[in-house]
Design an enzyme around this catalytic site. Sequence first.
Site, mmCIF file in Angstrom:
data_model
loop_
_atom_site.group_PDB
_atom_site.id
_atom_site.type_symbol
_atom_site.label_atom_id
_atom_site.label_comp_id
_atom_site.label_asym_id
_atom_site.label_seq_id
_atom_site.Cartn_x
_atom_site.Cartn_y
_atom_site.Cartn_z
ATOM 1 N N LYS A 44 -33.351 -15.438 -1.157
ATOM 2 C CA LYS A 44 -33.449 -14.103 -0.568
ATOM 3 C C LYS A 44 -33.491 -14.137 0.957
ATOM 4 O O LYS A 44 -33.238 -13.127 1.613
ATOM 5 C CB LYS A 44 -34.655 -13.371 -1.135
ATOM 6 C CG LYS A 44 -34.480 -12.992 -2.588
ATOM 7 C CD LYS A 44 -33.346 -11.993 -2.763
ATOM 8 C CE LYS A 44 -33.033 -11.693 -4.185
ATOM 9 N NZ LYS A 44 -31.961 -10.714 -4.359
HETATM 10 C C1 LIG Z 1 -36.091 -16.318 -8.941
HETATM 11 C C2 LIG Z 1 -34.802 -15.575 -8.791
HETATM 12 N N1 LIG Z 1 -33.719 -15.988 -9.407
HETATM 13 C C3 LIG Z 1 -32.528 -15.353 -9.298
HETATM 14 C C4 LIG Z 1 -32.375 -14.245 -8.579
HETATM 15 C C5 LIG Z 1 -31.045 -13.517 -8.570
HETATM 16 O O1 LIG Z 1 -30.561 -13.208 -7.358
HETATM 17 P P1 LIG Z 1 -29.753 -11.853 -7.103
HETATM 18 O O2 LIG Z 1 -30.733 -10.801 -6.839
HETATM 19 O O3 LIG Z 1 -28.913 -12.173 -5.928
HETATM 20 O O4 LIG Z 1 -28.944 -11.552 -8.325
HETATM 21 C C6 LIG Z 1 -33.496 -13.775 -7.944
HETATM 22 C C7 LIG Z 1 -33.414 -12.547 -7.232
HETATM 23 O O5 LIG Z 1 -34.412 -11.956 -6.889
HETATM 24 C C8 LIG Z 1 -34.714 -14.480 -8.027
HETATM 25 O O6 LIG Z 1 -35.813 -14.057 -7.411
#
Ligand SMILES: Cc1ncc(COP(=O)(O)O)c(C=O)c1O
Length: 329
Positions: A44
């Site tokens: 993030k």
């Molecule tokens: C632990 C975790 N995995 C995967 C993701 C997936 O990312 P995206 O929001 O870009 O789909 C997030 C998103 O918050 C996450 O916090």
Amino acid sequence: MKVHQSVLELIGHTPLLRLRTGIPEPGPQAYVKLEFLNPTGSLKDRITYHILKKALDDGTLKPGDTVIDNTSGNTGSSLGMVASVLGLKAVVTTPEKTSQEKIDLIKSYGAEVIVTPDVEDHDDPQGCFMVARRLAEEKGYYDVNQYHNQDNVEAHYLTTGPEIWDDTDGKVTHFVCGIGTGGTFSGTARFLKEKNPKIVNIAVDPVGSIFAEYIKHKKQVKGHAYQVEGIGSDVVTDALHPQLVDDVITVSDSDSFHRARLIARKEGISGGGSSGAVAFAMEKVAGKVGPESLMVGIFADAGIRYLSKCYNDNWMRKHGYLPKVEVNQ
Ligand SMILES: Cc1ncc(COP(=O)(O)O)c(C=O)c1O
């Protein structure tokens, strides 16, 4: 001198590490991108830096302003860190299910945290999504709105995609990624497809989320609660571009948690539950492709965030992921 002037310079350029668990020999090459090596420990950092920097550069945001978003935790610590360094204030709303470690980490970067009840419906006015939108409206905060923000996708199109392409010398054949907002998947998949239309983009969705049905059948079903954090959703997000999905694999909480724990024990790579889900999906893909293939999976955050959850045996037993211990043994 190889030194850095700001923590923001350390965002991105995360390494690709060989994954062996669940990958047959002989079989495809498999690598995982360690996004937990970003400054606040998740992917993030890429989107919060891109979104806030872009808004400051185009004058939408001014130093001293307040930004807000709802988050499962990781975006919160990123927003707190990047906002502080860029001279902004951050407010985040997060559901009760978010681990205490994550909430404390968000606060440690100077952000204000508003914990909202876990709600069934996304549009419930009490829930973190609607509270963030309402406060942005009422208080004039800059609404990051990551779930529906195309700059979330753009951040990965400009960074994660090119890094994977360069670090594999353009040999990547399969991209495997969990979908929460869908931003990581959509931005990276679009870049890789533009480079080589034969690349297969595989989305990973938890059992209970609505994404898989929506991607496969354009149907909006009613999801049900699940425990893996950061991926899955109960609403369709604008940051997910379903036309880029070549295949979607659903993974249960139990398979996600057990795979994450196994990889930490066997290979010393400690990822969160969503990393376990991605690794579990990579095994499924690996069983169908040959040694000429090269897979890259995204490990979004670190296991250290889940020491009170999937890495805690009592928590795993309490939720039925580990057998109860007989007292008279
Ligand atoms: C632990 C975790 N995995 C995967 C993701 C997936 O990312 P995206 O929001 O870009 O789909 C997030 C998103 O918050 C996450 O916090």
